[in-house]
Design a protein around this motif. Structure first.
Motif, PDB file in Angstrom:
ATOM      1  N   THR A 153      30.714 -32.435  13.777  1.00 56.11           N
ATOM      2  CA  THR A 153      29.883 -31.348  13.280  1.00 56.11           C
ATOM      3  C   THR A 153      30.749 -30.134  12.998  1.00 56.11           C
ATOM      4  OG1 THR A 153      27.909 -30.011  13.748  1.00 56.11           O
ATOM      5  CG2 THR A 153      29.399 -30.438  15.576  1.00 56.11           C
ATOM      6  N   THR A 195      24.397 -30.893  13.374  1.00 58.70           N
ATOM      7  CA  THR A 195      24.336 -31.765  12.210  1.00 58.70           C
ATOM      8  C   THR A 195      25.665 -32.458  11.976  1.00 58.70           C
ATOM      9  OG1 THR A 195      22.799 -30.178  11.221  1.00 58.70           O
ATOM     10  CG2 THR A 195      23.717 -31.881   9.771  1.00 58.70           C
ATOM     11  N   VAL A 245      28.588 -33.993  10.061  1.00 52.85           N
ATOM     12  CA  VAL A 245      29.014 -33.841   8.672  1.00 52.85           C
ATOM     13  C   VAL A 245      30.164 -34.777   8.323  1.00 52.85           C
ATOM     14  CG1 VAL A 245      28.224 -31.458   8.423  1.00 52.85           C
ATOM     15  CG2 VAL A 245      30.527 -31.903   9.316  1.00 52.85           C
ATOM     16  N   LYS A 288      16.383 -30.269   5.626  1.00 52.08           N
ATOM     17  CA  LYS A 288      17.595 -30.715   4.957  1.00 52.08           C
ATOM     18  C   LYS A 288      18.670 -29.653   5.065  1.00 52.08           C
ATOM     19  CE  LYS A 288      15.376 -33.760   1.588  1.00 52.08           C
ATOM     20  NZ  LYS A 288      15.203 -34.066   0.146  1.00 52.08           N
ATOM     21  N   ILE A 300      22.149 -27.536   6.382  1.00 52.00           N
ATOM     22  CA  ILE A 300      22.609 -26.904   7.619  1.00 52.00           C
ATOM     23  C   ILE A 300      22.130 -25.460   7.651  1.00 52.00           C
ATOM     24  CG2 ILE A 300      24.658 -26.106   8.868  1.00 52.00           C
ATOM     25  CD1 ILE A 300      26.094 -28.566   7.987  1.00 52.00           C
ATOM     26  N   ARG A 314      23.450 -27.083   1.545  1.00 56.24           N
ATOM     27  CA  ARG A 314      23.723 -28.517   1.447  1.00 56.24           C
ATOM     28  C   ARG A 314      24.750 -28.747   0.358  1.00 56.24           C
ATOM     29  NH1 ARG A 314      18.153 -31.064  -1.178  1.00 56.24           N
ATOM     30  NH2 ARG A 314      18.304 -30.039  -3.213  1.00 56.24           N
ATOM     31  N   LYS A 329      28.479 -35.343  -0.296  1.00 51.49           N
ATOM     32  CA  LYS A 329      29.580 -35.783   0.552  1.00 51.49           C
ATOM     33  C   LYS A 329      30.859 -35.998  -0.238  1.00 51.49           C
ATOM     34  CE  LYS A 329      28.108 -40.659   0.468  1.00 51.49           C
ATOM     35  NZ  LYS A 329      27.696 -41.812   1.308  1.00 51.49           N
ATOM     36  N   SER A 358      26.397 -37.647   4.424  1.00 48.42           N
ATOM     37  CA  SER A 358      25.378 -36.949   3.656  1.00 48.42           C
ATOM     38  C   SER A 358      24.592 -36.027   4.582  1.00 48.42           C
ATOM     39  CB  SER A 358      24.421 -37.960   3.010  1.00 48.42           C
ATOM     40  OG  SER A 358      25.104 -38.778   2.092  1.00 48.42           O
ATOM     41  N   ILE A 359      24.225 -34.847   4.087  1.00 49.61           N
ATOM     42  CA  ILE A 359      23.406 -33.914   4.888  1.00 49.61           C
ATOM     43  C   ILE A 359      22.156 -33.530   4.098  1.00 49.61           C
ATOM     44  CG2 ILE A 359      25.383 -33.013   6.153  1.00 49.61           C
ATOM     45  CD1 ILE A 359      25.168 -30.529   4.372  1.00 49.61           C
TER      46      ILE A 359
END
Length: 202
Positions: free
Chosen positions: A96, A103, A105, A131, A133, A177, A180, A201-202
């Protein structure tokens, strides 16, 4: 040529960049051009050799240096504003952003790494959703076509290039967001690019 445009004002400098580039292409001659101005290097060159303390840091096309920087020095040197480099921390579910701690990453690793992302590859979304961060928006620098927003993740800052005008009230909440494939990963100690660790993916 050794910084031939350094004493010119911004408008004349831009005009002369076009003239020199057109002359070089018309005459089909090789020109070695020395400059500290990255705009000149990126706009005029077929190949860039980026030097640091007398040594070659990276060489390649302008596109290669911008989209595939080999070190954190290149990542921060090329681009205005520069790539944001964020410290990471290890969780059981992955890595993270340090200070955010919720979250994942990056895929899990035992290495100390930095995560880099360019401001134009980040999107500001509604802060009420799940969705992305969660961040605090600190400042907004309006530049006409876009706005450079400074946000805080934990105790780290990240820059976002948002289209148009973005209004920011002090410590307003939002979420960020990104894709990636736009994430760059570097060794935190050596600064070298790491292509083995994958972004999530975030």
């Amino acid at each position: 040529m050794d910084e031939p445009l350094s004493n010119l004002d911004a408008k004349l400098r831009q005009d002369m960049r076009l003239e020199i580039r057109a002359l070089q292409e018309r005459l089909k001659m090789t020109v070695v051009y020395v400059t500290h101005d990255q705009a000149e290097a990126m706009s005029m060159s077929d190949k860039v050799i980026l030097m640091r303390e007398g040594l070659i840091e990276q060489e390649g096309t302008p596109d290669e240096l911008y989209n595939n920087p080999g070190t954190t020095f290149v990542a921060e040197f090329i681009g205005t504003p520069p790539m944001s480099l964020l410290q990471t921390a290890t969780l059981k579910s992955g890595m993270t952003i340090k200070g955010e701690n919720n979250t994942p990453v990056l895929a899990s690793t035992n290495d100390e790494v930095l995560m880099g992302i360019r401001p134009e590859h980040i999107e500001i979304i509604d802060g009420s959703g799940r969705k992305g961060i969660s961040v605090k928006l600190l400042t907004a620098e309006y530049q006409g076509a876009d706005t450079i927003v400074t946000a805080r993740i934990g105790d780290q800052k990240i820059l976002v290039r948002a289209p148009g005008r973005v209004a920011v009230t002090e410590n307003s909440q939002a979420r960020l967001r990104w894709k990636k494939e736009d994430v760059h990963i570097f060794d935190a100690i050596t600064g070298l690019r790491n292509n083995d660790i994958k972004a999530l993916s975030i």
